[in-house]
Design an enzyme around this catalytic site. Structure first.
Site, PDB file in Angstrom:
ATOM      1  N   LYS A 182     119.694 -91.757  30.903  1.00 62.78           N
ATOM      2  CA  LYS A 182     118.653 -92.397  30.947  1.00 62.78           C
ATOM      3  C   LYS A 182     117.458 -91.371  31.233  1.00 62.78           C
ATOM      4  O   LYS A 182     117.210 -90.769  31.993  1.00 62.78           O
ATOM      5  CB  LYS A 182     118.312 -93.106  32.262  1.00 62.78           C
ATOM      6  CG  LYS A 182     117.301 -94.164  32.308  1.00 62.78           C
ATOM      7  CD  LYS A 182     116.872 -94.633  33.400  1.00 62.78           C
ATOM      8  CE  LYS A 182     115.627 -93.834  34.080  1.00 62.78           C
ATOM      9  NZ  LYS A 182     114.491 -93.802  33.307  1.00 62.78           N
ATOM     10  N   GLU A 185     111.282 -92.825  30.945  1.00 67.41           N
ATOM     11  CA  GLU A 185     110.671 -94.197  29.967  1.00 67.41           C
ATOM     12  C   GLU A 185     109.336 -93.651  29.285  1.00 67.41           C
ATOM     13  O   GLU A 185     108.784 -94.361  28.572  1.00 67.41           O
ATOM     14  CB  GLU A 185     110.270 -95.222  31.015  1.00 67.41           C
ATOM     15  CG  GLU A 185     109.202 -94.998  32.347  1.00 67.41           C
ATOM     16  CD  GLU A 185     110.074 -94.714  33.512  1.00 67.41           C
ATOM     17  OE1 GLU A 185     110.947 -93.782  33.376  1.00 67.41           O
ATOM     18  OE2 GLU A 185     109.375 -94.838  34.532  1.00 67.41           O
ATOM     19  N   GLU A 257     117.747 -81.836  40.758  1.00 68.64           N
ATOM     20  CA  GLU A 257     116.941 -80.681  40.809  1.00 68.64           C
ATOM     21  C   GLU A 257     115.456 -81.443  40.712  1.00 68.64           C
ATOM     22  O   GLU A 257     114.974 -82.305  39.913  1.00 68.64           O
ATOM     23  CB  GLU A 257     116.957 -80.104  39.267  1.00 68.64           C
ATOM     24  CG  GLU A 257     116.429 -78.838  39.322  1.00 68.64           C
ATOM     25  CD  GLU A 257     115.001 -78.702  38.551  1.00 68.64           C
ATOM     26  OE1 GLU A 257     114.155 -79.279  39.272  1.00 68.64           O
ATOM     27  OE2 GLU A 257     114.840 -78.185  37.482  1.00 68.64           O
ATOM     28  N   CYS A 291     108.923 -77.263  36.071  1.00 69.96           N
ATOM     29  CA  CYS A 291     109.253 -77.037  37.772  1.00 69.96           C
ATOM     30  C   CYS A 291     109.345 -75.780  38.026  1.00 69.96           C
ATOM     31  O   CYS A 291     109.150 -75.707  39.504  1.00 69.96           O
ATOM     32  CB  CYS A 291     110.717 -77.896  37.626  1.00 69.96           C
ATOM     33  SG  CYS A 291     112.025 -77.014  36.370  1.00 69.96           S
ATOM     34  N   GLU A 392     103.698 -80.104  45.132  1.00 65.98           N
ATOM     35  CA  GLU A 392     103.747 -79.788  43.671  1.00 65.98           C
ATOM     36  C   GLU A 392     102.731 -80.648  42.970  1.00 65.98           C
ATOM     37  O   GLU A 392     102.739 -81.947  42.968  1.00 65.98           O
ATOM     38  CB  GLU A 392     105.189 -80.355  43.354  1.00 65.98           C
ATOM     39  CG  GLU A 392     105.581 -79.723  41.801  1.00 65.98           C
ATOM     40  CD  GLU A 392     106.936 -80.325  41.297  1.00 65.98           C
ATOM     41  OE1 GLU A 392     107.219 -81.348  41.616  1.00 65.98           O
ATOM     42  OE2 GLU A 392     107.614 -79.612  40.827  1.00 65.98           O
TER      43      GLU A 392
HETATM   44  O1  TXE Z   1     109.009 -88.669  38.416  1.00 60.72           O
HETATM   45  P1  TXE Z   1     110.512 -89.477  38.749  1.00 60.72           P
HETATM   46  P2  TXE Z   1     107.675 -89.017  38.176  1.00 60.72           P
HETATM   47  C1  TXE Z   1     107.809 -84.163  39.770  1.00 60.72           C
HETATM   48  C2  TXE Z   1     106.267 -83.935  39.514  1.00 60.72           C
HETATM   49  C3  TXE Z   1     105.746 -85.195  39.186  1.00 60.72           C
HETATM   50  C4  TXE Z   1     106.349 -86.036  40.397  1.00 60.72           C
HETATM   51  C5  TXE Z   1     106.521 -87.491  39.726  1.00 60.72           C
HETATM   52  O2  TXE Z   1     105.553 -83.568  40.804  1.00 60.72           O
HETATM   53  O3  TXE Z   1     104.433 -85.271  39.461  1.00 60.72           O
HETATM   54  O4  TXE Z   1     107.624 -85.510  40.424  1.00 60.72           O
HETATM   55  O5  TXE Z   1     106.698 -87.546  38.516  1.00 60.72           O
HETATM   56  C6  TXE Z   1     113.776 -91.918  36.918  1.00 60.72           C
HETATM   57  N1  TXE Z   1     116.413 -94.531  40.194  1.00 60.72           N
HETATM   58  N2  TXE Z   1     108.551 -83.769  38.833  1.00 60.72           N
HETATM   59  O6  TXE Z   1     107.250 -90.001  38.917  1.00 60.72           O
HETATM   60  O7  TXE Z   1     109.856 -90.634  39.166  1.00 60.72           O
HETATM   61  C7  TXE Z   1     112.531 -92.031  35.945  1.00 60.72           C
HETATM   62  O8  TXE Z   1     112.574 -93.158  35.144  1.00 60.72           O
HETATM   63  C8  TXE Z   1     116.909 -93.808  39.262  1.00 60.72           C
HETATM   64  C9  TXE Z   1     109.346 -82.701  38.875  1.00 60.72           C
HETATM   65  O9  TXE Z   1     107.735 -89.091  36.669  1.00 60.72           O
HETATM   66  O10 TXE Z   1     111.182 -88.638  39.542  1.00 60.72           O
HETATM   67  C10 TXE Z   1     112.638 -90.695  35.335  1.00 60.72           C
HETATM   68  O11 TXE Z   1     113.696 -90.986  34.408  1.00 60.72           O
HETATM   69  N3  TXE Z   1     116.087 -93.407  38.451  1.00 60.72           N
HETATM   70  C11 TXE Z   1     110.427 -82.740  37.831  1.00 60.72           C
HETATM   71  C12 TXE Z   1     113.182 -89.669  36.346  1.00 60.72           C
HETATM   72  O12 TXE Z   1     113.672 -90.638  37.290  1.00 60.72           O
HETATM   73  C13 TXE Z   1     114.585 -93.177  38.814  1.00 60.72           C
HETATM   74  C14 TXE Z   1     110.038 -82.976  36.620  1.00 60.72           C
HETATM   75  C15 TXE Z   1     111.951 -88.682  36.968  1.00 60.72           C
HETATM   76  O13 TXE Z   1     111.097 -89.786  37.448  1.00 60.72           O
HETATM   77  C16 TXE Z   1     114.199 -94.146  39.671  1.00 60.72           C
HETATM   78  C17 TXE Z   1     109.290 -84.279  36.604  1.00 60.72           C
HETATM   79  C18 TXE Z   1     115.406 -94.695  40.532  1.00 60.72           C
HETATM   80  N4  TXE Z   1     114.786 -95.244  41.678  1.00 60.72           N
HETATM   81  C19 TXE Z   1     108.680 -84.702  37.530  1.00 60.72           C
HETATM   82  N5  TXE Z   1     112.748 -93.703  39.824  1.00 60.72           N
HETATM   83  C20 TXE Z   1     111.380 -81.369  38.088  1.00 60.72           C
HETATM   84  N6  TXE Z   1     112.144 -81.124  38.689  1.00 60.72           N
HETATM   85  O14 TXE Z   1     110.975 -80.609  37.044  1.00 60.72           O
HETATM   86  C21 TXE Z   1     112.628 -93.110  38.701  1.00 60.72           C
HETATM   87  N7  TXE Z   1     113.808 -92.899  38.031  1.00 60.72           N
END
Ligand code: TXE
Length: 498
Positions: A182, A185, A257, A291, A392
């Protein structure tokens, strides 16, 4: 746009399908707000169907008998995917740039990196052999063998869509797992292209399945499922904690991660030019949406003023713009929503009393009007307990703290709930080693920053997550170890004597 006008992009049990309720999502180019594609938005039923397909493909009586294929067969699939990625490099790089906003140059580098990851795991699978254990009895053969974990759900974020999903898919294929992929989106396009390559490379039906949609709506349908053996997630800390909770219900394994708040420590004796360059690159590359971004500059007091000035002068010259323009050094933020979050952090930093040295405001000019651009921003005179220092921001924001001695530098560098990556810059190699060992972070760069290799582990201490990707551990995450004890000369044990 009508559903009939776009190709189906959900891939379940070897078939491309539209969403079962016909739902779609517009994919936006963050450089100018235009719609670059319309994709299917999966339903909860589609998500469950994908897990069922992966589960069937892992069963011992599955048509492909995937779990009993040889490592050589699975490695050959990875090598073919790598070949196809090289063949389609330019096309996929364009897709990644249109979807994420990152520069075309960076998208090309990402593709080269994922090729090396596929090739690394294709080789490693053959090298990581079973282990014989000497139990001190020549009649006993004690063997530790590796078997696939089973059905995996692989969830990726939007900042490095292709890279982060390949760190999961490549070892999962080599290990013999089946999977539901997945992507975020917000940025699914390069992953859709990649899954087509896995099909072309000969991955049997049901081994690699693709679901696209909002995590909030379909995430639980993927993860809250007794058929899932492992969930590997890269994303935000709140979502990661939720996934860990859901996984615990079924005792599914989890690898997480969850980002970082990464210190970049500069001692007064560091090579000046490369230090300035590394601090600027370390935090402003991909507009800070990394990250391992070096968001916390921790600099020795005696050089702090001059050093921050040099960093600000260099950062002020960064050319940000449309990633498709070869002149752009970095692109826009991934979305309007994300830019609003970054702007909130800028307001927070100001309200917390940090000194704004550079940036902080949306750029003006026609070329920036329709995209979600934000300039390099620097806050000096920060205190370690400020939220802008501890949380972050995932944007182009550098905070500056100062230290007097080595002990204070280490204390500041470890003063974070995260622990993904850190940098230390000094000409004193003994000190570099002491500091590198004292920092509680998964990767420490000495006189370098932001580099990695497929052969070395990647992951975090503390709230940056658990488990490791890349390297041998990145393959082991997808394997169960089984101990087989064979007695070649069975006789009575003699415990119960009657
Ligand atoms: O991440 P989400 P978001 C951090 C960064 C950013 C914050 C939020 O600070 O501002 O996270 O970003 C899926 N069950 N990072 O909201 O929600 C979602 O569809 C299963 C750090 O975009 O964590 C996407 O595919 N999956 C990071 C993925 O999780 C779920 C990189 C990440 O989305 C879900 C990106 C659920 N309940 C953001 N809810 C890094 N580690 O580098 C969401 N998703």
């Amino acid at each position: 746009m009508e559903r009939a006008q776009h190709d189906p992009i959900l891939f379940i049990d070897g078939r491309w399908r539209h969403a079962s309720d016909g739902g779609t999502r517009d994919i936006i180019n963050p450089a100018d707000g235009s719609v670059v594609a319309v994709v299917d938005e999966a339903t909860v039923d589609d998500a469950r169907a994908a897990v069922t397909a992966a589960s069937r493909a892992f069963a011992p009586d599955s048509a492909s008998n995937w779990r009993n294929t040889t490592v050589a067969e699975r490695s050959a699939i990875c090598d073919r995917i790598a070949d196809f990625l090289e063949r389609d490099r330019d096309e996929i790089a364009r897709i990644e740039t249109l979807d994420t906003g990152k520069t075309l140059r960076e998208s090309h580098i990402d593709i080269d990196d994922v090729v090396s990851v596929f090739r690394y795991y294709a080789r490693l699978g053959a090298v990581e052999a079973d282990r014989l254990v000497d139990v001190g009895d020549p009649t006993i053969i004690s063997r530790v063998v590796r078997e696939p974990v089973g059905v995996c759900v692989l969830i990726a974020p939007w900042n490095y869509p292709l890279l982060q999903i390949v760190w999961k898919i490549a070892p999962a294929i080599v290990a013999g797992c089946t999977m539901v992929v997945k992507p975020s989106e917000v940025t699914p396009l390069s992953t859709i292209r990649l899954i087509k390559l896995t099909e072309e490379a000969g991955a049997p039906a049901g081994v690699v399945n693709l679901i696209q949609g909002s995590g909030a709506s379909i995430g639980d349908a993927l993860t809250d499922n007794p058929d899932v053996d492992l969930i590997s997630f890269t994303g935000g800390a709140t979502t990661g904690a939720h996934i860990a909770e859901v996984a615990a219900r079924h005792v599914s394994k989890v690898a997480l991660e969850l980002g970082g708040k990464n210190p970049h420590i500069v001692f007064a004796d560091a090579d000046w030019t490369s230090a300035v360059d590394a601090v600027v690159t370390g935090v402003f590359l991909h507009s800070g949406q990394v990250c391992s971004s070096g968001t916390r500059l921790i600099v020795e007091e005696s050089i702090a003023q001059r050093f921050v000035q040099a960093v600000a002068e260099r950062a002020a010259t960064i050319r940000f713009g449309d990633g498709m323009d070869p002149a752009s050094e970095t692109g826009p933020l991934v979305s309007e929503t994300h830019r609003a979050k970054v702007e909130d952090y800028v307001a927070l930093g100001i309200s917390e009393g940090a000194t704004l040295v550079l940036g902080g405001r949306r750029p003006t000019g026609d070329q920036y009007a329709a995209g979600s651009y934000f300039p390099p921003t620097i806050f000096d005179h920060c205190k370690r307990d400020m939220r802008v220092v501890q949380e972050e921001t995932f944007g182009p924001i550098l905070t500056v703290e100062r230290f007097i001695d080595e002990a204070e530098a280490i204390a500041l560098g470890n003063d974070t709930t995260y622990g993904l990556a850190a940098g230390v810059r000094t000409a004193d190699s003994a000190r570099a080693e002491r500091v590198a060992r004292a920092l509680r972070h998964g990767t420490v760069w000495v006189n370098d920053f932001g580099v990695y290799t497929a052969a070395a582990e990647w992951g975090g201490f503390g709230k940056s997550g658990n488990g490791r990707e890349l390297g041998p551990t990145g393959l082991a995450e997808y394997q169960e170890t089984k101990h087989i004890w064979t007695n070649t000369a069975p006789k009575e044990v003699g415990w119960f004597t009657a």
